[in-house]
Design a protein around this motif. Sequence first.
Motif, PDB file in Angstrom:
ATOM      1  N   TYR A  16      -9.484 103.576  31.390  1.00  0.00           N
ATOM      2  CA  TYR A  16     -10.045 102.226  31.309  1.00  0.00           C
ATOM      3  C   TYR A  16     -11.083 102.174  30.204  1.00  0.00           C
ATOM      4  CZ  TYR A  16     -14.502 103.512  33.514  1.00  0.00           C
ATOM      5  OH  TYR A  16     -15.728 104.055  33.779  1.00  0.00           O
ATOM      6  N   TRP A  17     -11.277 100.975  29.686  1.00  0.00           N
ATOM      7  CA  TRP A  17     -12.365 100.672  28.763  1.00  0.00           C
ATOM      8  C   TRP A  17     -12.936  99.322  29.169  1.00  0.00           C
ATOM      9  CZ3 TRP A  17     -13.332  96.402  25.827  1.00  0.00           C
ATOM     10  CH2 TRP A  17     -14.400  96.479  24.932  1.00  0.00           C
ATOM     11  N   THR A  18     -14.253  99.220  29.118  1.00  0.00           N
ATOM     12  CA  THR A  18     -14.882  97.954  29.488  1.00  0.00           C
ATOM     13  C   THR A  18     -16.123  97.735  28.646  1.00  0.00           C
ATOM     14  OG1 THR A  18     -15.923  96.732  31.300  1.00  0.00           O
ATOM     15  CG2 THR A  18     -16.177  99.109  31.326  1.00  0.00           C
ATOM     16  N   ASP A  19     -16.419  96.492  28.354  1.00  0.00           N
ATOM     17  CA  ASP A  19     -17.701  96.202  27.712  1.00  0.00           C
ATOM     18  C   ASP A  19     -18.770  96.068  28.801  1.00  0.00           C
ATOM     19  OD1 ASP A  19     -17.199  93.735  28.841  1.00  0.00           O
ATOM     20  OD2 ASP A  19     -17.228  92.612  26.966  1.00  0.00           O
ATOM     21  N   THR A  20     -20.009  95.963  28.356  1.00  0.00           N
ATOM     22  CA  THR A  20     -21.130  95.948  29.301  1.00  0.00           C
ATOM     23  C   THR A  20     -21.062  94.757  30.246  1.00  0.00           C
ATOM     24  OG1 THR A  20     -22.502  97.040  27.641  1.00  0.00           O
ATOM     25  CG2 THR A  20     -23.637  95.991  29.489  1.00  0.00           C
ATOM     26  N   GLU A  21     -20.672  93.601  29.726  1.00  0.00           N
ATOM     27  CA  GLU A  21     -20.651  92.387  30.548  1.00  0.00           C
ATOM     28  C   GLU A  21     -19.651  92.511  31.692  1.00  0.00           C
ATOM     29  OE1 GLU A  21     -20.118  87.522  30.033  1.00  0.00           O
ATOM     30  OE2 GLU A  21     -19.866  88.866  28.309  1.00  0.00           O
ATOM     31  N   PHE A  22     -18.457  93.021  31.388  1.00  0.00           N
ATOM     32  CA  PHE A  22     -17.453  93.166  32.437  1.00  0.00           C
ATOM     33  C   PHE A  22     -17.897  94.209  33.460  1.00  0.00           C
ATOM     34  CE2 PHE A  22     -13.588  94.379  34.539  1.00  0.00           C
ATOM     35  CZ  PHE A  22     -12.827  93.224  34.568  1.00  0.00           C
ATOM     36  N   GLN A  23     -18.510  95.283  32.984  1.00  0.00           N
ATOM     37  CA  GLN A  23     -18.978  96.320  33.891  1.00  0.00           C
ATOM     38  C   GLN A  23     -20.041  95.782  34.852  1.00  0.00           C
ATOM     39  OE1 GLN A  23     -20.521  99.764  31.919  1.00  0.00           O
ATOM     40  NE2 GLN A  23     -20.597 100.994  33.767  1.00  0.00           N
ATOM     41  N   LEU A  24     -20.979  95.010  34.324  1.00  0.00           N
ATOM     42  CA  LEU A  24     -22.007  94.417  35.182  1.00  0.00           C
ATOM     43  C   LEU A  24     -21.390  93.460  36.192  1.00  0.00           C
ATOM     44  CD1 LEU A  24     -24.824  93.722  32.557  1.00  0.00           C
ATOM     45  CD2 LEU A  24     -24.778  95.517  34.308  1.00  0.00           C
ATOM     46  N   ASN A  25     -20.369  92.725  35.754  1.00  0.00           N
ATOM     47  CA  ASN A  25     -19.696  91.786  36.641  1.00  0.00           C
ATOM     48  C   ASN A  25     -19.035  92.513  37.807  1.00  0.00           C
ATOM     49  OD1 ASN A  25     -16.943  90.139  37.260  1.00  0.00           O
ATOM     50  ND2 ASN A  25     -18.589  88.728  36.708  1.00  0.00           N
ATOM     51  N   VAL A  26     -18.393  93.651  37.512  1.00  0.00           N
ATOM     52  CA  VAL A  26     -17.754  94.440  38.574  1.00  0.00           C
ATOM     53  C   VAL A  26     -18.795  94.998  39.530  1.00  0.00           C
ATOM     54  CG1 VAL A  26     -16.407  96.523  39.047  1.00  0.00           C
ATOM     55  CG2 VAL A  26     -15.736  94.999  37.179  1.00  0.00           C
ATOM     56  N   ARG A  27     -19.893  95.496  38.988  1.00  0.00           N
ATOM     57  CA  ARG A  27     -20.931  96.081  39.839  1.00  0.00           C
ATOM     58  C   ARG A  27     -21.583  95.026  40.734  1.00  0.00           C
ATOM     59  NH1 ARG A  27     -21.766 101.283  38.818  1.00  0.00           N
ATOM     60  NH2 ARG A  27     -21.301 102.160  36.755  1.00  0.00           N
ATOM     61  N   GLU A  28     -21.698  93.789  40.221  1.00  0.00           N
ATOM     62  CA  GLU A  28     -22.253  92.716  41.042  1.00  0.00           C
ATOM     63  C   GLU A  28     -21.370  92.435  42.249  1.00  0.00           C
ATOM     64  OE1 GLU A  28     -22.838  89.341  38.621  1.00  0.00           O
ATOM     65  OE2 GLU A  28     -24.515  90.185  37.474  1.00  0.00           O
ATOM     66  N   HIS A  29     -20.049  92.535  42.030  1.00  0.00           N
ATOM     67  CA  HIS A  29     -19.129  92.234  43.121  1.00  0.00           C
ATOM     68  C   HIS A  29     -19.038  93.367  44.141  1.00  0.00           C
ATOM     69  CE1 HIS A  29     -17.757  88.902  40.580  1.00  0.00           C
ATOM     70  NE2 HIS A  29     -17.160  88.426  41.660  1.00  0.00           N
ATOM     71  N   TYR A  30     -19.114  94.606  43.669  1.00  0.00           N
ATOM     72  CA  TYR A  30     -18.879  95.731  44.568  1.00  0.00           C
ATOM     73  C   TYR A  30     -20.119  96.574  44.815  1.00  0.00           C
ATOM     74  CZ  TYR A  30     -13.996  94.581  43.952  1.00  0.00           C
ATOM     75  OH  TYR A  30     -12.801  93.920  43.944  1.00  0.00           O
ATOM     76  N   LEU A 152      -9.830 102.958  20.728  1.00  0.00           N
ATOM     77  CA  LEU A 152      -9.600 101.541  21.000  1.00  0.00           C
ATOM     78  C   LEU A 152     -10.677 100.681  20.355  1.00  0.00           C
ATOM     79  CD1 LEU A 152      -7.823  99.483  22.481  1.00  0.00           C
ATOM     80  CD2 LEU A 152      -9.246  99.809  24.507  1.00  0.00           C
ATOM     81  N   GLU A 153     -11.930 101.111  20.455  1.00  0.00           N
ATOM     82  CA  GLU A 153     -13.027 100.363  19.836  1.00  0.00           C
ATOM     83  C   GLU A 153     -12.906 100.372  18.313  1.00  0.00           C
ATOM     84  OE1 GLU A 153     -16.492 102.247  21.325  1.00  0.00           O
ATOM     85  OE2 GLU A 153     -16.332 101.361  23.335  1.00  0.00           O
ATOM     86  N   THR A 154     -12.540 101.515  17.752  1.00  0.00           N
ATOM     87  CA  THR A 154     -12.380 101.605  16.296  1.00  0.00           C
ATOM     88  C   THR A 154     -11.281 100.679  15.824  1.00  0.00           C
ATOM     89  OG1 THR A 154     -13.145 103.901  16.290  1.00  0.00           O
ATOM     90  CG2 THR A 154     -11.879 103.169  14.380  1.00  0.00           C
ATOM     91  N   TYR A 155     -10.141 100.676  16.524  1.00  0.00           N
ATOM     92  CA  TYR A 155      -9.055  99.771  16.139  1.00  0.00           C
ATOM     93  C   TYR A 155      -9.501  98.316  16.223  1.00  0.00           C
ATOM     94  CZ  TYR A 155      -5.163  96.625  16.751  1.00  0.00           C
ATOM     95  OH  TYR A 155      -4.339  95.533  16.649  1.00  0.00           O
ATOM     96  N   SER A 156     -10.146  97.948  17.315  1.00  0.00           N
ATOM     97  CA  SER A 156     -10.566  96.552  17.482  1.00  0.00           C
ATOM     98  C   SER A 156     -11.531  96.133  16.383  1.00  0.00           C
ATOM     99  CB  SER A 156     -11.222  96.369  18.862  1.00  0.00           C
ATOM    100  OG  SER A 156     -10.315  96.666  19.904  1.00  0.00           O
ATOM    101  N   ASN A 157     -12.447  97.021  16.010  1.00  0.00           N
ATOM    102  CA  ASN A 157     -13.399  96.722  14.951  1.00  0.00           C
ATOM    103  C   ASN A 157     -12.698  96.584  13.598  1.00  0.00           C
ATOM    104  OD1 ASN A 157     -16.195  96.564  13.802  1.00  0.00           O
ATOM    105  ND2 ASN A 157     -15.570  98.470  12.833  1.00  0.00           N
TER     106      ASN A 157
END
Length: 672
Positions: A16-30, A152-157
């Motif tokens: 998996y790969w996640t940015d900070t915002e998605f990670q915080l969102n998951v942690r808020e839920h669980y 993945l981050e390098t490709y996206s950039n």
Amino acid sequence: MKFFLIASESAEVLFYWTDTEFQLNVREHYGASQEEGHGLPAFEDSISTLFAPIIISCSTMADRESECYTSFTTENNHIYVLHRFDECLYIAVNGDGEEKEDDLRRKIYVMKKMIEVLFGMVTLSGNLLKKELRPQDTEHRARLWKHLQGLLETYSNLRENDQSFLVEAVERLIHPTLCEQCIEFLERPLVQQINSSVERAGEEVLHAFILVQTKLLAFYSSRNASTLSTSDLLVLIIMSQNMYPSVDMDDHAAEDVESTSGSGRESFYTPEPSSSEGDSISSENFLRVNLPVFEFVDPDVQMAEDSLHTLDDKPPDPSTPLRVFLEVSQKDRLCPMMPHSMYCLPLWPGITLVLLTKIPNSAVAISVYTFLEAFANLEKRLNENKGISTMHDVHNKLDKFIKALGRSEIQSVQLQNAWTDFKNKAFARGGTGFTKELIPCCVNMKTQLCGIYRQCFLTLSRPSAMSRRLSPGLQERAQVMLREKLVDWKDFLLVKSKRNITMVSYLEDYPGLVHFICVDRSTGRMIAPSFSISEQTTTELGQGPVAHYIKSKVWSLVRTTRSYLQKGYSTVTLRDGDFYFCYFLWFENEMGYKLEAGDIPVQPDESPPIGVLARDYYRNLLRYYSKNLKGEAVKCYELLTVHLGVIPSEIILQHCRQLASKLWEPSLNPLL
């Protein structure tokens, strides 16, 4: 908010790969609470719980209905794109509106391509691939995932900022004299000395190329080397960039040498000779001084946060090669995923020498691919109740192959047992013969063959595998030789990589032309003026915000033209506010004469994205177009142009014709 996931059918997280915002969102839920000593799997468990309903429903639909949904949008406008490859489900998510559905689908296919380059034919076995993507050792898993996340981050950039990755083609630095000298240098002193050295441990350099940022300065292939495909080369550039990212040049430096790098047609830079001191440094000192320093994090700290964000990698060791699996031409066919060693040797920050070598036991991979192909074809024909082609040739060759492997390895014994079981059912009296009951044996044979491949080419921790590489001393001598060759040019090359060619040299001949991209799809090479979107520097594209606006228009144009190409259109013209856009795809013969335009095949909506990383669309297009032109070589070109909207359409079309005829002239780009 972005997220990427590879999962098994049982909702086990394989990557998996996640940015900070998605990670915080998951942690808020669980919740972020976790038991002491169980920090590593906590976030994975949350992901598995969150996506389990989606994964299970996809698997159920695939099993019961033989089809699966590929995308959906939630009430909060989060886009989910899904694709199932054998036993693995890839999911890409975007919630900030920066990526469209096509972008997410392309990301999925590109990630699959990078995994194929990293793991080769092991990707053909779902069970083995799961073991590779999710090692049992948690520290090994964390390091592997961090490496994949970096790719993945390098490709996206790169895709967001580099035109060559936008159109998926390779860009050369345009300086014919220096390029030609470097190619000759790679061939004669460098590659010949390596291949004749006793320190090469049986490896042979097949390809050598010099990268300046993401652009090719020089590329050399030995006579017995297969052509390196554009898709493989782009992935290798991503890997190189992930190891040694591009360096940013000062804006004033770009202005200082603009006159030397402006046209690419008649301006050549000749630097003053350097002193013997100062710039010339040893490989050891360079690696110690200039490369980033990494430190290990105390294991106790990892319990507090996800280890993938706290566990740092060791410093990249240039002497340790990466095992990569690339396409090779073998007689009248292409063999995918053949093993090579990739040596990525930094010369200076932003300038890298890459060596691709053939490893001593690579012939095993060709045999494995031949047998895999035979059993895959047999399985297909059994499923379709078609007549069975003879397997007797495979019978004899596979017997010899297994005998040559010996029985010292567990995997060899398992292959021998699977083959014996197959022969007893297919050839022996009282066996099932070539019926559908033989399909499980075909599947088992493919798994065991992939296991042999994995044992030979992916188990690099054994002492025998580590010793089969170019010696560190031989690699260092190659670095020193090339540094001495390029030391007077290094600063110029770094600036040139940012301002390869500019629109200044085209404005006189093409007034009103804002930007263009021309791609030779037969060779995978492109030409385009460089983008400079600095807030401080004023360029021909204007200052910061204007340049950003034009850049966004070009990126949008590429996305639009691909959608039309998928529908079978080879020509697109459209007006958007103050700009007029054109796109043309055409074919020429070897003499440069334009061939009659034919129908472009329409691609289904579920087909891979148009490009070369997801699937080489243009190679298939050339085959489709050439099928009625017996023995005649055909070339394919693309041209995208952006003009000011006030320019009359007839002038714009005239500009496009002139650009198309001039850009690939040998006098301009003799090495393209």
